[in-house]
Structure formats: structure tokens, C-alpha cells
Design a protein around this motif. Sequence first.
Motif, PDB file in Angstrom:
ATOM      1  N   VAL A 173      -2.755 -13.174  -0.283  1.00 18.02           N
ATOM      2  CA  VAL A 173      -2.436 -12.123  -1.352  1.00 18.02           C
ATOM      3  C   VAL A 173      -3.306 -11.313  -1.614  1.00 18.02           C
ATOM      4  O   VAL A 173      -3.358  -9.910  -1.638  1.00 18.02           O
ATOM      5  CB  VAL A 173      -1.499 -12.585  -2.543  1.00 18.02           C
ATOM      6  N   SER A 174      -4.736 -11.753  -1.873  1.00 18.82           N
ATOM      7  CA  SER A 174      -5.551 -10.962  -2.344  1.00 18.82           C
ATOM      8  C   SER A 174      -6.213 -10.013  -1.174  1.00 18.82           C
ATOM      9  O   SER A 174      -6.666  -9.010  -1.510  1.00 18.82           O
ATOM     10  CB  SER A 174      -6.948 -11.946  -2.403  1.00 18.82           C
ATOM     11  N   VAL A 175      -6.157 -10.390   0.037  1.00 22.27           N
ATOM     12  CA  VAL A 175      -6.479  -9.697   1.077  1.00 22.27           C
ATOM     13  C   VAL A 175      -5.590  -8.317   1.245  1.00 22.27           C
ATOM     14  O   VAL A 175      -5.948  -7.184   1.637  1.00 22.27           O
ATOM     15  CB  VAL A 175      -6.462 -10.258   2.536  1.00 22.27           C
ATOM     16  N   THR A 176      -4.229  -8.800   1.232  1.00 22.89           N
ATOM     17  CA  THR A 176      -3.269  -7.804   1.320  1.00 22.89           C
ATOM     18  C   THR A 176      -2.997  -6.627   0.125  1.00 22.89           C
ATOM     19  O   THR A 176      -2.785  -5.671   0.482  1.00 22.89           O
ATOM     20  CB  THR A 176      -1.934  -8.350   1.500  1.00 22.89           C
ATOM     21  N   ALA A 177      -3.636  -7.082  -0.798  1.00 20.08           N
ATOM     22  CA  ALA A 177      -3.657  -6.364  -1.990  1.00 20.08           C
ATOM     23  C   ALA A 177      -4.402  -4.887  -1.698  1.00 20.08           C
ATOM     24  O   ALA A 177      -4.195  -3.833  -2.078  1.00 20.08           O
ATOM     25  CB  ALA A 177      -4.424  -7.050  -3.308  1.00 20.08           C
ATOM     26  N   THR A 178      -5.674  -5.319  -1.046  1.00 20.31           N
ATOM     27  CA  THR A 178      -6.330  -3.928  -0.689  1.00 20.31           C
ATOM     28  C   THR A 178      -5.679  -3.011   0.307  1.00 20.31           C
ATOM     29  O   THR A 178      -5.633  -1.813   0.379  1.00 20.31           O
ATOM     30  CB  THR A 178      -7.889  -4.304   0.242  1.00 20.31           C
ATOM     31  N   LEU A 179      -4.771  -3.625   1.446  1.00 18.84           N
ATOM     32  CA  LEU A 179      -4.017  -2.902   2.232  1.00 18.84           C
ATOM     33  C   LEU A 179      -2.755  -2.328   1.520  1.00 18.84           C
ATOM     34  O   LEU A 179      -2.392  -1.141   2.140  1.00 18.84           O
ATOM     35  CB  LEU A 179      -3.476  -3.915   3.524  1.00 18.84           C
ATOM     36  N   ALA A 180      -2.331  -2.818   0.448  1.00 20.12           N
ATOM     37  CA  ALA A 180      -1.545  -2.178  -0.362  1.00 20.12           C
ATOM     38  C   ALA A 180      -2.095  -0.891  -0.951  1.00 20.12           C
ATOM     39  O   ALA A 180      -1.358   0.123  -0.821  1.00 20.12           O
ATOM     40  CB  ALA A 180      -0.786  -3.093  -1.240  1.00 20.12           C
ATOM     41  N   GLY A 181      -3.280  -0.870  -1.245  1.00 20.36           N
ATOM     42  CA  GLY A 181      -3.779   0.264  -1.809  1.00 20.36           C
ATOM     43  C   GLY A 181      -3.871   1.292  -0.467  1.00 20.36           C
ATOM     44  O   GLY A 181      -3.644   2.692  -0.903  1.00 20.36           O
ATOM     45  N   ALA A 182      -4.298   0.989   0.624  1.00 21.08           N
ATOM     46  CA  ALA A 182      -4.310   1.657   1.787  1.00 21.08           C
ATOM     47  C   ALA A 182      -3.008   2.507   1.909  1.00 21.08           C
ATOM     48  O   ALA A 182      -3.087   3.768   1.953  1.00 21.08           O
ATOM     49  CB  ALA A 182      -4.639   1.334   3.044  1.00 21.08           C
ATOM     50  N   ALA A 183      -1.748   1.599   2.074  1.00 19.99           N
ATOM     51  CA  ALA A 183      -0.449   2.390   2.022  1.00 19.99           C
ATOM     52  C   ALA A 183      -0.167   3.304   0.992  1.00 19.99           C
ATOM     53  O   ALA A 183       0.481   4.202   1.326  1.00 19.99           O
ATOM     54  CB  ALA A 183       0.532   1.222   2.084  1.00 19.99           C
ATOM     55  N   LEU A 184      -0.435   2.943  -0.302  1.00 17.41           N
ATOM     56  CA  LEU A 184      -0.037   3.811  -1.351  1.00 17.41           C
ATOM     57  C   LEU A 184      -1.179   5.109  -1.198  1.00 17.41           C
ATOM     58  O   LEU A 184      -0.565   6.253  -1.545  1.00 17.41           O
ATOM     59  CB  LEU A 184      -0.532   3.178  -2.748  1.00 17.41           C
ATOM     60  N   GLY A 185      -2.162   4.946  -0.738  1.00 13.59           N
ATOM     61  CA  GLY A 185      -3.076   6.213  -0.484  1.00 13.59           C
ATOM     62  C   GLY A 185      -2.716   7.150   0.298  1.00 13.59           C
ATOM     63  O   GLY A 185      -2.632   8.322   0.241  1.00 13.59           O
ATOM     64  N   ALA A 186      -1.933   6.647   1.601  1.00 18.23           N
ATOM     65  CA  ALA A 186      -1.363   7.271   2.655  1.00 18.23           C
ATOM     66  C   ALA A 186      -0.075   7.995   2.136  1.00 18.23           C
ATOM     67  O   ALA A 186       0.111   9.322   2.381  1.00 18.23           O
ATOM     68  CB  ALA A 186      -1.119   6.497   3.822  1.00 18.23           C
ATOM     69  N   LEU A 187       0.506   7.261   1.120  1.00 17.83           N
ATOM     70  CA  LEU A 187       1.783   8.062   0.682  1.00 17.83           C
ATOM     71  C   LEU A 187       1.396   9.001  -0.106  1.00 17.83           C
ATOM     72  O   LEU A 187       2.211  10.114  -0.145  1.00 17.83           O
ATOM     73  CB  LEU A 187       2.673   6.922  -0.048  1.00 17.83           C
ATOM     74  N   ASP A 188       0.462   8.923  -0.925  1.00 17.66           N
ATOM     75  CA  ASP A 188      -0.219  10.122  -2.016  1.00 17.66           C
ATOM     76  C   ASP A 188      -0.450  11.478  -1.080  1.00 17.66           C
ATOM     77  O   ASP A 188      -0.133  12.342  -1.583  1.00 17.66           O
ATOM     78  CB  ASP A 188      -1.279   9.676  -2.737  1.00 17.66           C
ATOM     79  N   VAL A 189      -1.170  11.358   0.043  1.00 23.70           N
ATOM     80  CA  VAL A 189      -1.701  12.203   0.887  1.00 23.70           C
ATOM     81  C   VAL A 189      -0.548  13.109   1.212  1.00 23.70           C
ATOM     82  O   VAL A 189      -0.410  14.343   1.308  1.00 23.70           O
ATOM     83  CB  VAL A 189      -2.610  11.727   2.192  1.00 23.70           C
ATOM     84  N   VAL A 190       0.495  12.323   1.915  1.00 26.92           N
ATOM     85  CA  VAL A 190       1.676  13.292   2.456  1.00 26.92           C
ATOM     86  C   VAL A 190       2.332  13.621   1.295  1.00 26.92           C
ATOM     87  O   VAL A 190       3.094  14.891   1.462  1.00 26.92           O
ATOM     88  CB  VAL A 190       2.435  12.145   3.330  1.00 26.92           C
ATOM     89  N   LYS A 191       2.871  12.975   0.407  1.00 30.66           N
ATOM     90  CA  LYS A 191       3.512  13.676  -0.906  1.00 30.66           C
ATOM     91  C   LYS A 191       2.684  14.749  -1.431  1.00 30.66           C
ATOM     92  O   LYS A 191       3.628  15.679  -1.804  1.00 30.66           O
ATOM     93  CB  LYS A 191       3.678  12.498  -2.019  1.00 30.66           C
ATOM     94  N   ALA A 192       1.404  14.848  -1.475  1.00 35.71           N
ATOM     95  CA  ALA A 192       0.980  15.989  -1.966  1.00 35.71           C
ATOM     96  C   ALA A 192       1.183  17.386  -0.983  1.00 35.71           C
ATOM     97  O   ALA A 192       1.126  18.325  -1.557  1.00 35.71           O
ATOM     98  CB  ALA A 192      -0.451  15.748  -1.910  1.00 35.71           C
ATOM     99  N   VAL A 193       1.685  17.087   0.333  1.00 34.44           N
ATOM    100  CA  VAL A 193       1.724  18.200   1.106  1.00 34.44           C
ATOM    101  C   VAL A 193       3.189  18.423   1.526  1.00 34.44           C
ATOM    102  O   VAL A 193       3.502  19.576   2.222  1.00 34.44           O
ATOM    103  CB  VAL A 193       0.677  18.248   2.334  1.00 34.44           C
ATOM    104  N   ILE A 194       3.956  17.662   1.064  1.00 37.10           N
ATOM    105  CA  ILE A 194       5.629  17.649   1.550  1.00 37.10           C
ATOM    106  C   ILE A 194       6.325  19.026   1.245  1.00 37.10           C
ATOM    107  O   ILE A 194       7.165  19.593   1.918  1.00 37.10           O
ATOM    108  CB  ILE A 194       6.428  16.479   0.765  1.00 37.10           C
ATOM    109  N   ILE A 231       3.696  -7.818  -5.945  1.00 30.94           N
ATOM    110  CA  ILE A 231       3.199  -8.126  -7.154  1.00 30.94           C
ATOM    111  C   ILE A 231       3.895  -9.645  -7.494  1.00 30.94           C
ATOM    112  O   ILE A 231       3.485 -10.455  -8.186  1.00 30.94           O
ATOM    113  CB  ILE A 231       3.586  -7.114  -7.979  1.00 30.94           C
ATOM    114  N   SER A 232       5.145  -9.602  -7.149  1.00 31.76           N
ATOM    115  CA  SER A 232       6.241 -10.673  -7.506  1.00 31.76           C
ATOM    116  C   SER A 232       5.661 -12.053  -6.658  1.00 31.76           C
ATOM    117  O   SER A 232       5.672 -12.937  -7.311  1.00 31.76           O
ATOM    118  CB  SER A 232       7.599 -10.514  -6.847  1.00 31.76           C
ATOM    119  N   LEU A 233       5.225 -11.875  -5.448  1.00 30.53           N
ATOM    120  CA  LEU A 233       4.569 -13.012  -4.838  1.00 30.53           C
ATOM    121  C   LEU A 233       3.453 -13.523  -5.533  1.00 30.53           C
ATOM    122  O   LEU A 233       3.055 -14.840  -5.750  1.00 30.53           O
ATOM    123  CB  LEU A 233       4.176 -12.690  -3.394  1.00 30.53           C
ATOM    124  N   ALA A 234       2.409 -12.655  -6.168  1.00 30.15           N
ATOM    125  CA  ALA A 234       1.356 -12.868  -6.629  1.00 30.15           C
ATOM    126  C   ALA A 234       1.572 -13.642  -8.121  1.00 30.15           C
ATOM    127  O   ALA A 234       1.041 -14.753  -8.589  1.00 30.15           O
ATOM    128  CB  ALA A 234       0.601 -11.813  -7.018  1.00 30.15           C
TER     129      ALA A 234
END
Length: 215
Positions: A61-82, A120-123
Amino acid sequence: MSELAVDRTWRVAGLQGTGSHTVVADGVFVPAERLLDFPLGPDGAPDLTQGRPLEIASQTVSVTATLAGAALGALDVVKAVIQTRKPPMTQYNSLAESASARHVFAEAEHMVNSGYDRLISLAGRITEQLPGDDVTALQRSSMRMEVVSILQQFLRAVDLLLDLHGSSAFALDNPLQRFWRDLNVGARHAQLSTYLTTENYGLLVTGAGGPVQVG
């Protein structure tokens, strides 16, 4: 650190910021108080969970938390230009004007945010597990399968976001390609081993045998 050398071996496509280079201790005396003994498991081998039955699941879960940040970051980039990015060779002035683009973005947005909520629920479930509570191998394996499922959501979602943004997302000055690289490299982390996690779960859920991997 003055007695150690750093061999800069961390030359990878993603997760470059971790700086996971090799630290070399050549001829350095290590005092006994700096050594860690793992407790022994029932089979006499070192217990890599250190007596904590959900230690490995917690680490994934700790490792995946970092990857969740990457996915959220990618979402923010595209949302900003949609609202401003024009789909190529169309009459649309923005991605938001296209029903198909809205559908793809909605799907990606849902996968990223629901994956984050699941993590978050799993953690929380792992944190609530009291020391000494009995945890079966199947329960541990099921938790790791949950991580695999969440990872698959993140990977699929970022692929969809890249489809929307187009090939310019792979320009080196575009953060979207960095999030994509970090996510794809991190998803292959040894703590995750998605194919072995699935094999473990298959063995346990069908009663065919014990797990092939610790945790």
C-alpha cells in the motif's frame, strides 16, 4: 556516510527522483547494534514480516500511494486543458465539446478517484488490524489482490488520459509523460509483483496449495 561510497546505478525510465543508487560499504566496520535480526517463522526460516502478519500488505500500500499520486497528477494535467485543447482535425474547439472525449475523461476521472478511495480504505483496514489478531493467508492475499486491482485502474486511466491529450504529452517538458513513466515503472516494483500476487491468490482461493511468495 563519509565512510561509504555511492555507486550511481539508478538509471531508469521512471521514478528517477527516488535516487535509489547503490551504497557501497567497503571495509567498513558495522557494530552489532546496527544489525537487525529477523524473527524465525514456523518453518525455521527468517520471517520477513517481522512477526506482523500484515507487514507485506502494508508495504505494498505504501508503494502504491506514490503511484496514486502519479495518477492524480496525470488527471490534473488533462483536466487543466480539457476546456482549451482542440481535438486534432475536427470542428471542435475543445475536448470538452466532444461527447466522446467527455466520455473518456469521465471514465478516467472515475477510475483515478475511485482507485484512490479504495487505496485509502484498504490502508484503513490494515491500520485497524490489532497486533496479535489472527489473519489468514487468504485474507492477506485478498488485500494484495485489491492493490493489483487498484493499480490496473490507475494504469488504464492514465492510458486514457494520454489518448485524450495526444502525442504532445510525450514531450520531455510535459509532466504527463513523467507521470506515465513513474506509474508504469512503479507498477513493476518487487513489492507488488502483480503476476505472483495473482498466482498466490489463485492457489489459496481454489485450495490448490499454499502461496509461492511471502505475504
